[in-house]
Structure formats: structure tokens, C-alpha cells
Design a protein around this motif. Structure first.
Motif, PDB file in Angstrom:
ATOM      1  N   GLU A 227       1.875  -2.337  -1.585  1.00 26.06           N
ATOM      2  CA  GLU A 227       2.947  -1.412  -1.909  1.00 26.06           C
ATOM      3  C   GLU A 227       3.888  -2.031  -2.939  1.00 26.06           C
ATOM      4  N   ALA A 228       4.416  -1.202  -3.811  1.00 29.10           N
ATOM      5  CA  ALA A 228       5.498  -1.647  -4.666  1.00 29.10           C
ATOM      6  C   ALA A 228       6.755  -1.804  -3.823  1.00 29.10           C
ATOM      7  N   SER A 229       7.760  -2.523  -4.355  1.00 32.33           N
ATOM      8  CA  SER A 229       8.989  -2.689  -3.599  1.00 32.33           C
ATOM      9  C   SER A 229       9.701  -1.353  -3.464  1.00 32.33           C
ATOM     10  N   GLY A 230      10.488  -1.230  -2.406  1.00 33.25           N
ATOM     11  CA  GLY A 230      11.226   0.008  -2.183  1.00 33.25           C
ATOM     12  C   GLY A 230      10.472   0.944  -1.276  1.00 33.25           C
ATOM     13  N   PRO A 231      11.154   1.994  -0.804  1.00 31.28           N
ATOM     14  CA  PRO A 231      10.530   2.949   0.118  1.00 31.28           C
ATOM     15  C   PRO A 231       9.278   3.592  -0.472  1.00 31.28           C
ATOM     16  N   ALA A 232       8.241   3.681   0.331  1.00 28.36           N
ATOM     17  CA  ALA A 232       6.977   4.261  -0.124  1.00 28.36           C
ATOM     18  C   ALA A 232       6.629   5.546   0.604  1.00 28.36           C
ATOM     19  N   HIS A 233       7.305   5.818   1.721  1.00 30.38           N
ATOM     20  CA  HIS A 233       6.987   6.983   2.543  1.00 30.38           C
ATOM     21  C   HIS A 233       8.284   7.581   3.077  1.00 30.38           C
ATOM     22  N   ASP A 234       8.205   8.825   3.551  1.00 27.73           N
ATOM     23  CA  ASP A 234       9.386   9.401   4.199  1.00 27.73           C
ATOM     24  C   ASP A 234       9.166   9.578   5.704  1.00 27.73           C
ATOM     25  N   ALA A 235       8.015   9.141   6.204  1.00 27.60           N
ATOM     26  CA  ALA A 235       7.744   9.163   7.642  1.00 27.60           C
ATOM     27  C   ALA A 235       6.762   8.049   7.971  1.00 27.60           C
ATOM     28  N   ALA A 236       6.869   7.519   9.184  1.00 25.11           N
ATOM     29  CA  ALA A 236       5.959   6.471   9.644  1.00 25.11           C
ATOM     30  C   ALA A 236       5.612   6.726  11.104  1.00 25.11           C
ATOM     31  N   LEU A 237       4.413   6.313  11.476  1.00 25.74           N
ATOM     32  CA  LEU A 237       3.924   6.508  12.842  1.00 25.74           C
ATOM     33  C   LEU A 237       3.392   5.201  13.397  1.00 25.74           C
ATOM     34  N   LEU A 238       3.893   4.840  14.581  1.00 27.57           N
ATOM     35  CA  LEU A 238       3.357   3.719  15.350  1.00 27.57           C
ATOM     36  C   LEU A 238       2.816   4.293  16.650  1.00 27.57           C
ATOM     37  N   SER A 239       1.511   4.306  16.803  1.00 26.94           N
ATOM     38  CA  SER A 239       0.911   4.890  18.006  1.00 26.94           C
ATOM     39  C   SER A 239       0.175   3.823  18.802  1.00 26.94           C
ATOM     40  N   HIS A 240       0.649   3.558  20.019  1.00 30.73           N
ATOM     41  CA  HIS A 240       0.018   2.595  20.915  1.00 30.73           C
ATOM     42  C   HIS A 240      -0.195   1.246  20.232  1.00 30.73           C
ATOM     43  N   VAL A 241       0.840   0.805  19.521  1.00 35.27           N
ATOM     44  CA  VAL A 241       0.800  -0.468  18.826  1.00 35.27           C
ATOM     45  C   VAL A 241       1.790  -1.454  19.436  1.00 35.27           C
ATOM     46  N   LEU A 242       2.992  -1.003  19.755  1.00 34.50           N
ATOM     47  CA  LEU A 242       4.039  -1.920  20.186  1.00 34.50           C
ATOM     48  C   LEU A 242       3.643  -2.709  21.427  1.00 34.50           C
ATOM     49  N   HIS A 243       2.843  -2.106  22.304  1.00 36.36           N
ATOM     50  CA  HIS A 243       2.512  -2.815  23.532  1.00 36.36           C
ATOM     51  C   HIS A 243       1.568  -3.992  23.296  1.00 36.36           C
ATOM     52  N   LEU A 244       1.075  -4.157  22.080  1.00 40.08           N
ATOM     53  CA  LEU A 244       0.238  -5.314  21.771  1.00 40.08           C
ATOM     54  C   LEU A 244       1.069  -6.545  21.393  1.00 40.08           C
ATOM     55  N   LEU A 245       2.384  -6.391  21.316  1.00 41.31           N
ATOM     56  CA  LEU A 245       3.231  -7.422  20.752  1.00 41.31           C
ATOM     57  C   LEU A 245       4.317  -7.866  21.729  1.00 41.31           C
ATOM     58  N   ASP A 246       4.824  -9.076  21.525  1.00 40.43           N
ATOM     59  CA  ASP A 246       6.002  -9.487  22.283  1.00 40.43           C
ATOM     60  C   ASP A 246       7.246  -8.966  21.567  1.00 40.43           C
ATOM     61  N   ARG A 247       8.413  -9.241  22.159  1.00 38.52           N
ATOM     62  CA  ARG A 247       9.632  -8.627  21.644  1.00 38.52           C
ATOM     63  C   ARG A 247       9.905  -9.008  20.185  1.00 38.52           C
ATOM     64  N   ARG A 248       9.765 -10.267  19.857  1.00 35.24           N
ATOM     65  CA  ARG A 248      10.021 -10.702  18.482  1.00 35.24           C
ATOM     66  C   ARG A 248       9.103  -9.993  17.501  1.00 35.24           C
ATOM     67  N   GLU A 249       7.829  -9.886  17.855  1.00 35.42           N
ATOM     68  CA  GLU A 249       6.869  -9.228  16.972  1.00 35.42           C
ATOM     69  C   GLU A 249       7.132  -7.728  16.881  1.00 35.42           C
ATOM     70  N   ARG A 250       7.588  -7.127  17.984  1.00 39.87           N
ATOM     71  CA  ARG A 250       7.895  -5.700  17.952  1.00 39.87           C
ATOM     72  C   ARG A 250       9.023  -5.409  16.961  1.00 39.87           C
ATOM     73  N   VAL A 251      10.069  -6.217  17.040  1.00 43.46           N
ATOM     74  CA  VAL A 251      11.189  -6.018  16.122  1.00 43.46           C
ATOM     75  C   VAL A 251      10.754  -6.267  14.683  1.00 43.46           C
ATOM     76  N   ARG A 252       9.906  -7.275  14.478  1.00 43.36           N
ATOM     77  CA  ARG A 252       9.395  -7.553  13.133  1.00 43.36           C
ATOM     78  C   ARG A 252       8.616  -6.369  12.592  1.00 43.36           C
ATOM     79  N   LEU A 253       7.778  -5.766  13.432  1.00 37.68           N
ATOM     80  CA  LEU A 253       6.993  -4.618  12.992  1.00 37.68           C
ATOM     81  C   LEU A 253       7.895  -3.413  12.712  1.00 37.68           C
ATOM     82  N   LEU A 254       8.844  -3.161  13.591  1.00 40.55           N
ATOM     83  CA  LEU A 254       9.771  -2.042  13.374  1.00 40.55           C
ATOM     84  C   LEU A 254      10.583  -2.247  12.098  1.00 40.55           C
TER      85      LEU A 254
END
Length: 334
Positions: A227-254
Motif C-alpha cells: 500500500e502507498a502511505s495514507g488511508p487506502a480504504h474506507d472500511a475494514a473487516l476483521l473476522s475471527h482474527v483477534l482471538h488468534l492473538l494476545d493483547r499486545r498483538e491485538r492492539v497492534r493489528l487494530l
């Protein structure tokens, strides 16, 4: 009359599931889905020993999975035929494949024990399982996507970031439902191979882009994610992903998802989210999955809201999806 052993239902359920998973694993359920097949033909087709095969067929008949039609052979029972061969997007066989892999890995007592001792078992899908599981996840995502499409917040969006969410199934379905929508699927390269075939079959190559991205290693913004720098989308979806991560990784992904969005950009988190599930319910059982994965908290609304806020989002509302036993959290980027 003595009370039944309270563990009997558990033992029975585990044994029946093992038989169903074995039948699915060797291709037997698919073979009998279209009509009766003689046992001898099944044995020859899959190079199986006749005696244990016949025993398995009988066990499956006892539990209502198969019907014995006599000379014509064995076929799926009416209930299982409807369950396993329904319309696209409702095929429960996909879930069987996912559950079979999960039960062998982190969603079991070993995973819980590891979490209690401060360790985590690997959550990566084995390469050998990827083709079948990628197709299974695609099927599951297609079944879930129409439920998300009912959210009014999604209807005016034009560009979706589909982040490791089911082998492109969400993007394909939502792009078909919303003609003005384009999507980018961020996922592991082996998963994208399956997604690429589905995109080609759907003739959506001009609207669905595939970007190789690793959940545990790659950032979601910048050259590494294509991706180029800056916003690339106006919507994002995380489906059944957060439960694969610990708290630090969840915040990093979000936080990474936030980099793809402008102020006011929409984030949908589709996962198991609850406050106090009924005892014995599927939601109550799903909490074991989180514990086995090393996520040392129950994913309630307050905990998710706090992590969203730390990543620069505001949780607007949560929407239960009773048909799926899940919830969608609707958030916007600050």
C-alpha cells in the motif's frame, strides 16, 4: 433406576464426532452425498479394508448420519444431506474441516494447559491442510457475509480491507452485493492461491485485489503490505482474527487497520463477543477456544472497547448475529 452417568453425553458426542470427521477425512461423506453407493465400491474407491469400513458405516447409521438402502448401498440421511449439501455458503462440511484441524492443535486440553503455564501452541495452519481449509474458510465467509451486508454502516462504503478473513469469501460476496464496492484481501500467500481461483471464477479480478500479508510479521500499512502511505480504504473487516492473538498483538493489528482508514472510517470486528453466555451454550464453549489460544480474557464488549480505544477507534455498537452465534462490533476511526 440409577441416574445416567453425567459424562456419557460427552463421551458419546466425542466418539460420534470422531466417526464423522473420519468419514469426512477420507472423502466418504462426499461420495455418498449424491445417492446410494455400495460398500464394496466405497472400499475400492478409497482403498479401504472392507471390515472396518462396514463397521464405520454401521456406526454412522446408528447415529443418523447415513442410511442403509440395502442392495443400492449407503447414502447420507435426509438430515445430514440437508446439512452438508445445502446451497453455497451453508455447507457445514467446511466447518467440519476447520474443527478437525483445530481439535488436533490448539483447541484442546494441551492448548489450555500450555496457556496456564505461560506458553502458546502454534496457531498457524499446517501447509498440508491449507488447500482444504482455505476452501472451507471461503465457504464460511460466504455464509457470514450477507449478515454483515445488512449493516447500514457498510452500504455506502466503496473500498473494503478484508484482513485475513476467510480466503476472500467476504470480499467476493460483498462485492457482488454492492456494485460500487472494491476490496483488498490481506492474507497469507498460500491462502491467496485459493482466493485467486475464486476471484477468477467470480469474474471479479477488476474489483478484488489480493495482497500477501502475514498476520504475525507484516504491518498493515506501508510498502510491505503493498500500500502507498495514507488511508487506502474506507472500511475494514476483521473476522475471527483477534482471538488468534494476545493483547499486545491485538492492539497492534487494530492500530494497523486504523492506518488503512481515514477519520470516520468503518471497522467491523466479527467474532464471538458476549457478556455472560448461558451455561452449556455454544458461546460458553467458545470461551475454551480463547483460553486454549492463550487469550487470557473473555472477549466482552468492555474489553474490546478498551482495545479499540487504545488503537484509535470508538466502538459505536454491537450487533448480535443469532444465526451464526456471533456478534459484529461496529467501530469508527477517531
Amino acid at each position: 433406576m440409577a441416574d445416567p452417568d453425567p459424562l456419557s453425553p460427552l463421551r458419546s458426542a466425542r466418539k460420534v464426532l470422531a466417526a464423522v470427521e473420519a468419514a469426512e477425512g477420507i472423502g466418504l461423506l462426499e461420495a455418498v452425498a449424491g445417492g446410494p453407493v455400495p460398500a464394496g465400491q466405497l472400499a475400492d474407491s478409497f482403498d479401504l479394508r472392507p471390515e472396518p469400513l462396514h463397521a464405520l458405516l454401521r456406526v454412522l447409521r446408528w447415529h443418523g448420519v447415513l442410511d442403509d438402502t440395502g442392495a443400492a448401498g449407503w447414502q447420507l440421511s435426509e438430515v445430514y444431506r440437508e446439512l452438508l449439501t445445502g446451497p453455497p455458503g451453508s455447507n457445514a462440511r467446511a466447518l467440519l474441516r476447520i474443527e478437525r484441524w483445530a481439535a488436533q492443535d490448539h483447541l484442546n486440553a494441551d492448548g489450555v494447559t500450555a496457556a496456564l503455564r505461560g506458553r502458546r501452541l502454534p496457531t498457524e495452519i499446517p501447509d498440508a491442510e491449507l488447500p482444504a481449509l482455505a476452501d472451507a474458510m471461503l465457504t464460511g465467509a460466504r455464509a457470514s457475509a450477507p449478515h454483515l451486508a445488512r449493516l447500514p454502516e457498510l452500504r455506502d462504503r466503496t473500498s473494503l480491507a478484508d484482513i485475513a478473513g476467510g480466503s476472500g469469501g467476504y470480499s467476493l460476496t460483498l462485492c457482488r452485493m454492492f456494485r460500487g464496492l472494491t476490496a483488498t484481501v490481506y492474507d497469507r500467500a498460500p491462502m491467496l492461491e485459493n482466493a485467486a481461483r475464486a476471484v477468477k471464477e467470480a469474474e471479479l479480478g477488476d474489483r478484488v485485489r489480493l495482497v500477501a500479508w502475514d498476520l504475525h510479521r507484516d504491518p498493515l500499512a506501508g510498502p510491505e503490505a503493498g500500500e502507498a502511505s495514507g488511508p487506502a480504504h474506507d472500511a475494514a473487516l476483521l473476522s475471527h482474527v483477534l482471538h488468534l492473538l494476545d493483547r499486545r498483538e491485538r492492539v497492534r493489528l487494530l492500530t494497523g487497520a486504523g492506518r488503512l482508514l481515514p477519520g470516520g472510517g468503518l471497522l467491523l470486528v466479527h467474532d464471538f463477543l458476549y457478556e455472560e453466555p448461558p451455561a452449556g451454550s455454544a458461546l460458553a464453549a467458545s470461551a475454551v477456544d480463547w483460553l486454549a489460544l492463550g487469550a487470557a480474557y473473555h472477549p466482552d464488549r468492555r474489553a474490546l472497547a478498551a482495545e479499540l480505544a487504545e488503537a484509535g477507534f470508538t466502538l459505536r455498537r454491537t450487533v448480535p448475529l443469532p444465526a451464526l452465534g456471533t456478534t459484529v462490533a461496529v467501530a469508527t476511526r477517531d
